[in-house]
Write an enzyme that holds these catalytic residues in place. Structure first.
Site, PDB file in Angstrom:
ATOM      1  N   ARG A   1       0.864  -1.183   0.000  1.00  0.00           N
ATOM      2  CA  ARG A   1       0.000   0.000   0.000  1.00  0.00           C
ATOM      3  C   ARG A   1       0.902   1.234   0.000  1.00  0.00           C
ATOM      4  O   ARG A   1       1.698   1.420   0.930  1.00  0.00           O
ATOM      5  CB  ARG A   1      -0.898  -0.015   1.246  1.00  0.00           C
TER       6      ARG A   1
ATOM      7  N   ASN B   1      -7.024   1.505  10.019  1.00  0.00           N
ATOM      8  CA  ASN B   1      -5.710   1.732  10.614  1.00  0.00           C
ATOM      9  C   ASN B   1      -5.886   1.681  12.125  1.00  0.00           C
ATOM     10  O   ASN B   1      -6.550   2.539  12.706  1.00  0.00           O
ATOM     11  CB  ASN B   1      -5.153   3.118  10.235  1.00  0.00           C
TER      12      ASN B   1
ATOM     13  N   TYR C   1      -3.926   1.317  15.863  1.00  0.00           N
ATOM     14  CA  TYR C   1      -2.662   1.331  16.603  1.00  0.00           C
ATOM     15  C   TYR C   1      -2.850   1.058  18.089  1.00  0.00           C
ATOM     16  O   TYR C   1      -2.037   0.399  18.714  1.00  0.00           O
ATOM     17  CB  TYR C   1      -1.950   2.685  16.431  1.00  0.00           C
TER      18      TYR C   1
ATOM     19  N   GLU D   1      -7.268   8.335   6.399  1.00  0.00           N
ATOM     20  CA  GLU D   1      -7.540   8.962   7.698  1.00  0.00           C
ATOM     21  C   GLU D   1      -8.071  10.389   7.579  1.00  0.00           C
ATOM     22  O   GLU D   1      -7.428  11.342   8.023  1.00  0.00           O
ATOM     23  CB  GLU D   1      -6.263   8.949   8.555  1.00  0.00           C
TER      24      GLU D   1
ATOM     25  N   GLU E   1      -3.152  -0.318   8.116  1.00  0.00           N
ATOM     26  CA  GLU E   1      -1.984   0.094   8.905  1.00  0.00           C
ATOM     27  C   GLU E   1      -2.100  -0.503  10.301  1.00  0.00           C
ATOM     28  O   GLU E   1      -3.186  -0.538  10.885  1.00  0.00           O
ATOM     29  CB  GLU E   1      -1.890   1.620   9.082  1.00  0.00           C
TER      30      GLU E   1
HETATM   31  O1  IFM Z   1       2.753   7.687   9.985  1.00  0.00           O
HETATM   32  C1  IFM Z   1       1.376   7.666  10.180  1.00  0.00           C
HETATM   33  C2  IFM Z   1       0.645   7.462   8.873  1.00  0.00           C
HETATM   34  O2  IFM Z   1       0.985   8.426   7.932  1.00  0.00           O
HETATM   35  C3  IFM Z   1      -0.842   7.524   9.096  1.00  0.00           C
HETATM   36  N1  IFM Z   1      -1.248   6.634  10.143  1.00  0.00           N
HETATM   37  C4  IFM Z   1      -0.519   6.670  11.385  1.00  0.00           C
HETATM   38  C5  IFM Z   1       0.972   6.564  11.129  1.00  0.00           C
HETATM   39  C6  IFM Z   1       1.743   6.609  12.463  1.00  0.00           C
HETATM   40  O3  IFM Z   1       1.507   7.808  13.114  1.00  0.00           O
END
Ligand code: IFM
Length: 444
Positions: free
Chosen positions: A77, A293, A295, A166, A350
């Protein structure tokens, strides 16, 4: 499929974004973007870092694709920089920009890697910013025109498209908190930006489908966490259940149900997006997939009688100060399955971690914590699949250490270490671990 094995054909990918890795900021006709301007403004980015050179991927893309091939990844990606294609945002096309991404795709296909193209990962042409940027609803048309140009040029070889990355960050980090480009602090503009990004997504999907010379799939990528209770108490559990998740509330109901969240609108007072007839139908058109995404979760406490976010005193945190908690990934995947009625395939577009890596005396990077982060989150993804989530692929963020926006080069997310002085690449232990996962098609 055992609990740890992934379905056949599951995609194992890595992810990057143009401004974070490409460099070559003034080469081959590329126009200026809001991130060029922002990073060159004193005080906006740690150490005054910019993406002028970044990982120099513009010149080293062949080497980077070979690295991916050596890891065995089946998908990649990456994003297209709008100002490389249309240096002033609209109007004449810069063929050299198209040619670059065309070369990248050819190289990927020769390596057996499927391209997933994000059309907007935050590098807006500066001329469009001067015309109001994301606060101007005309941007839906500007974006659709740009998306059509790229899809027409590359759609013979690329079939997987992500309109926006995002859009919550575009809206609130860029126009409300001002910590991302273009650095504006105006909540009302941020709310209108939400609506305009959604319009651009809808118009972009239409444009890509119409322009692509081959059948294609189009979706969007949203960053979502999950509200978890701070403690085992019933009060915290209820507080977490009821707490607003801003990204989810702003973007999921419009896209998947065709209306804004009643709760956000009623809490917003006069801060409402201006919606015109037909907008919500465009915004809620069919998505071929949804990119997530993930985290970190948010911990919610009810202490003091008002629900609020707290740190987990027993939690592990990354260098981003984000808690490591795979349970949040499992829960958000299940929630998305429910809200999309199981009818929209999901990709984790992500997931990854920043840690303080060092090159050890033996010349390697022993980043056990990143490998453990991966293992935990892949286990959660595997559990979600077992529980019926239609998860088709996983893209680790990120292939390379890169420009981490306002934090510059101070945070390293890569499976591959980049020495920014020499541009040397070095696969970290986590990269080797990921290679073994891919080979086994299972969490190991
Ligand atoms: O680096 C970023 C990415 O560009 C978008 N999502 C989160 C990542 C980590 O902060």
């Amino acid at each position: 499929m055992t609990n740890r094995t992934f379905p056949q054909g599951f995609l194992w990918g890595t992810a990057t974004a143009s401004y974070q890795i490409e460099g070559a900021a003034r080469e081959d006709g590329r126009g200026e973007s809001i991130w060029d301007r922002f990073s060159q403004t004193p005080g906006k980015v740690v150490n005054g870092d910019t993406g002028d050179v970044a990982c120099d991927h513009y010149h080293l893309y062949k080497q980077d694709i070979q690295l991916m091939k050596s890891l065995g990844v089946s998908a990649y990606r990456f994003s297209v920089a709008w100002p490389r294609i249309l240096p002033t945002g609209t109007g004449s096309v810069n063929q050299k920009g198209i040619d670059f991404y065309s070369r990248v795709i050819d190289e990927l296909l020769a390596a057996g890697i499927r391209p997933f193209i994000t059309l907007y990962h935050w590098d807006l042409p500066i001329e469009l910013h001067d015309r109001g940027g994301w606060t101007n609803r005309d941007i839906a048309g500007w974006f659709a025109d740009y998306a059509a140009i790229v899809a027409r040029a590359l759609g013979d070889r690329a079939q997987d498209w992500i309109t926006l990355n995002e859009p919550w960050c575009t809206s609130f980090l860029g126009y409300d908190m001002g910590v991302h480009a273009p650095g504006i602090c105006n909540h009302h503009l941020a709310v209108q930006t939400v609506h305009n990004t959604l319009l651009a997504h809808g118009a972009g999907m239409q444009a890509i489908r119409a322009a692509s010379p081959t059948p294609c799939r189009v979706g969007i990528t949203l960053n979502m966490g999950y509200n978890l209770p701070a403690t085992d108490s019933e009060a915290d559990r209820i507080a977490a259940e009821n707490a607003v998740d801003s990204v989810y509330e702003w973007f999921v109901p419009p896209i998947f149900a065709g209306h804004y969240s009643e709760r956000l609108l009623s809490e917003g007072g006069e801060q409402q997006p201006v919606v015109q007839p037909g907008d919500m139908a465009l915004i809620s058109a069919r998505n071929d997939f949804l990119g997530l995404n993930y985290y970190s979760p948010t911990r919610i406490s009810s202490a003091g009688g008002v629900a609020h976010a707290v740190r987990n005193p027993n939690g592990e945190y990354t260098e981003m100060d984000w808690e490591v908690e795979p349970e949040g990934l499992y829960r958000i995947l299940l929630k998305l399955k429910k809200v999309t009625k199981g009818q929209v395939p999901l990709y984790i577009t992500e997931n990854g971690s920043a840690f303080l890596d060092e090159v050890a005396p033996d010349g390697a990077v022993h980043d056990e914590r990143r490998a453990a982060y991966l293992r935990g989150h892949l286990s959660a993804a595997s559990r979600a699949i077992t529980d019926g989530v239609d998860l088709r692929g996983y893209f680790e963020w990120s292939l390379l250490d890169n420009f981490e926006w306002a934090l510059g080069y101070t945070r390293r997310f890569g499976l591959v270490r980049v020495n920014f002085a020499t541009q040397e690449r070095l696969i970290k232990d986590s990269g080797h671990y990921y290679r073994d996962v891919i080979a086994a098609n299972a969490v190991i």
